[in-house]
Scaffold this motif. Structure first.
Motif, PDB file in Angstrom:
ATOM      1  N   MET B   1      -5.034 -15.965  14.780  1.00 47.43           N
ATOM      2  CA  MET B   1      -4.256 -17.154  14.432  1.00 47.43           C
ATOM      3  C   MET B   1      -2.851 -16.738  14.031  1.00 47.43           C
ATOM      4  O   MET B   1      -2.684 -15.909  13.130  1.00 47.43           O
ATOM      5  N   ALA B   2      -1.865 -17.286  14.691  1.00 44.86           N
ATOM      6  CA  ALA B   2      -0.483 -16.907  14.417  1.00 44.86           C
ATOM      7  C   ALA B   2       0.092 -17.676  13.233  1.00 44.86           C
ATOM      8  O   ALA B   2       0.882 -17.140  12.458  1.00 44.86           O
ATOM      9  N   ALA B   3      -0.272 -18.946  13.138  1.00 37.20           N
ATOM     10  CA  ALA B   3       0.304 -19.772  12.080  1.00 37.20           C
ATOM     11  C   ALA B   3      -0.692 -20.808  11.601  1.00 37.20           C
ATOM     12  O   ALA B   3      -1.571 -21.240  12.344  1.00 37.20           O
ATOM     13  N   LEU B   4      -0.522 -21.161  10.340  1.00 37.87           N
ATOM     14  CA  LEU B   4      -1.237 -22.283   9.735  1.00 37.87           C
ATOM     15  C   LEU B   4      -0.157 -23.226   9.237  1.00 37.87           C
ATOM     16  O   LEU B   4       0.726 -22.818   8.484  1.00 37.87           O
ATOM     17  N   THR B   5      -0.202 -24.466   9.685  1.00 38.12           N
ATOM     18  CA  THR B   5       0.836 -25.417   9.311  1.00 38.12           C
ATOM     19  C   THR B   5       0.221 -26.550   8.505  1.00 38.12           C
ATOM     20  O   THR B   5      -0.784 -27.138   8.906  1.00 38.12           O
ATOM     21  N   MET B  38       2.823 -14.482   5.643  1.00 41.69           N
ATOM     22  CA  MET B  38       1.561 -14.234   4.946  1.00 41.69           C
ATOM     23  C   MET B  38       0.945 -12.934   5.456  1.00 41.69           C
ATOM     24  O   MET B  38       1.567 -12.193   6.209  1.00 41.69           O
ATOM     25  N   ASN B  39      -0.279 -12.660   5.019  1.00 42.45           N
ATOM     26  CA  ASN B  39      -1.002 -11.460   5.419  1.00 42.45           C
ATOM     27  C   ASN B  39      -1.520 -11.563   6.852  1.00 42.45           C
ATOM     28  O   ASN B  39      -2.658 -11.941   7.089  1.00 42.45           O
ATOM     29  N   GLY B  40      -0.634 -11.237   7.798  1.00 38.21           N
ATOM     30  CA  GLY B  40      -1.051 -11.213   9.196  1.00 38.21           C
ATOM     31  C   GLY B  40      -0.763 -12.470   9.973  1.00 38.21           C
ATOM     32  O   GLY B  40      -1.013 -12.524  11.183  1.00 38.21           O
ATOM     33  N   PHE B  41      -0.245 -13.499   9.302  1.00 37.76           N
ATOM     34  CA  PHE B  41       0.101 -14.746   9.989  1.00 37.76           C
ATOM     35  C   PHE B  41       1.240 -15.415   9.223  1.00 37.76           C
ATOM     36  O   PHE B  41       1.726 -14.892   8.223  1.00 37.76           O
ATOM     37  N   VAL B  42       1.661 -16.571   9.727  1.00 34.43           N
ATOM     38  CA  VAL B  42       2.768 -17.307   9.120  1.00 34.43           C
ATOM     39  C   VAL B  42       2.242 -18.644   8.603  1.00 34.43           C
ATOM     40  O   VAL B  42       1.474 -19.321   9.299  1.00 34.43           O
TER      41      VAL B  42
END
Lengths: 136, 136
Positions: B1-5, B38-42
């Motif tokens: 997962m690249a991003a959590l919005t 974040m830790n491994g993603f945005v």
């Protein structure tokens, strides 16, 4: 963030979707809960009533204001992955197109309506372990 | 997962909550959008109407079935962090207690109702870069 947990109505339906769509293999399964080792955190699928009891939170009707993004390495991979997700039981939210900020992306909801953006975003590097770094 | 919005009604209110509560500093800010590395993603905070337009998704009433977990290193850090989040504008969902699966945790919602579990989970190692590994 250590974990992201998605409430799901039917964990085995969700497991099939994430296996057939993304090719993901759980690191742990027990009745009502499934975990995936992700890039730097853990993704959990949790049976809805257990999720609600654990968080002391009643999930509302309709989708929440949360979207996950899965980035692919090239623009040409966006549509085939979206098609695979749709075939695996996803629902099309937005066909792939080029957003104003660059790249190329579309949105597919999982069987419970959780939104996944499938994106090619050349500004955000992904290292060998899948860790993603912000880039403007 | 690249991003959590996360869709948010008022990005500056959310920025204050995440700064005062977690101590997080954005890597990027523009009108209506804020990103955190974040830790491994945005992690992205996106103004609600823009979020809905981008995903072609109308956010429902009430919270969605999604929870984030932030793990701390020791059991004694859970309650002070929850108190800091409440003081920063969060809302208590569940006071901290020991769940059946071990550890210690409570839940706080951010100003838009996004649920954060604050957890001590000794089974899940966290490396120096904040990357979290599943452990049973």
């Amino acid at each position: 963030m250590a974990a992201l947990t998605l409430a799901v109505v039917d964990p085995s339906r969700s497991r099939d979707f994430y296996a057939d769509g993304f090719g993901w293999v759980p690191v742990f399964e027990a009745p009502g809960i499934i975990f995936y080792q992700m890039n730097g955190f853990v993704l959990g699928l949790y049976r809805l009533p257990d999720f609600e009891e654990d968080a002391n939170l009643e999930v509302g009707s309709g989708p929440g204001g949360v979207a996950m993004a899965h980035n692919v390495a090239t623009e040409n991979e966006v549509v085939p992955l979206m098609e695979r997700l749709l075939k695996a039981g996803g629902r099309l939210l937005r066909p792939a197109d080029a957003p104003p900020h660059g790249g190329f992306r579309g949105y597919v909801a999982d069987p419970d309506g959780h939104a996944w953006e499938i994106a090619w975003n050349p500004a955000w590097p992904i290292d060998g372990e899948g860790h993603v770094t912000f880039g403007a």
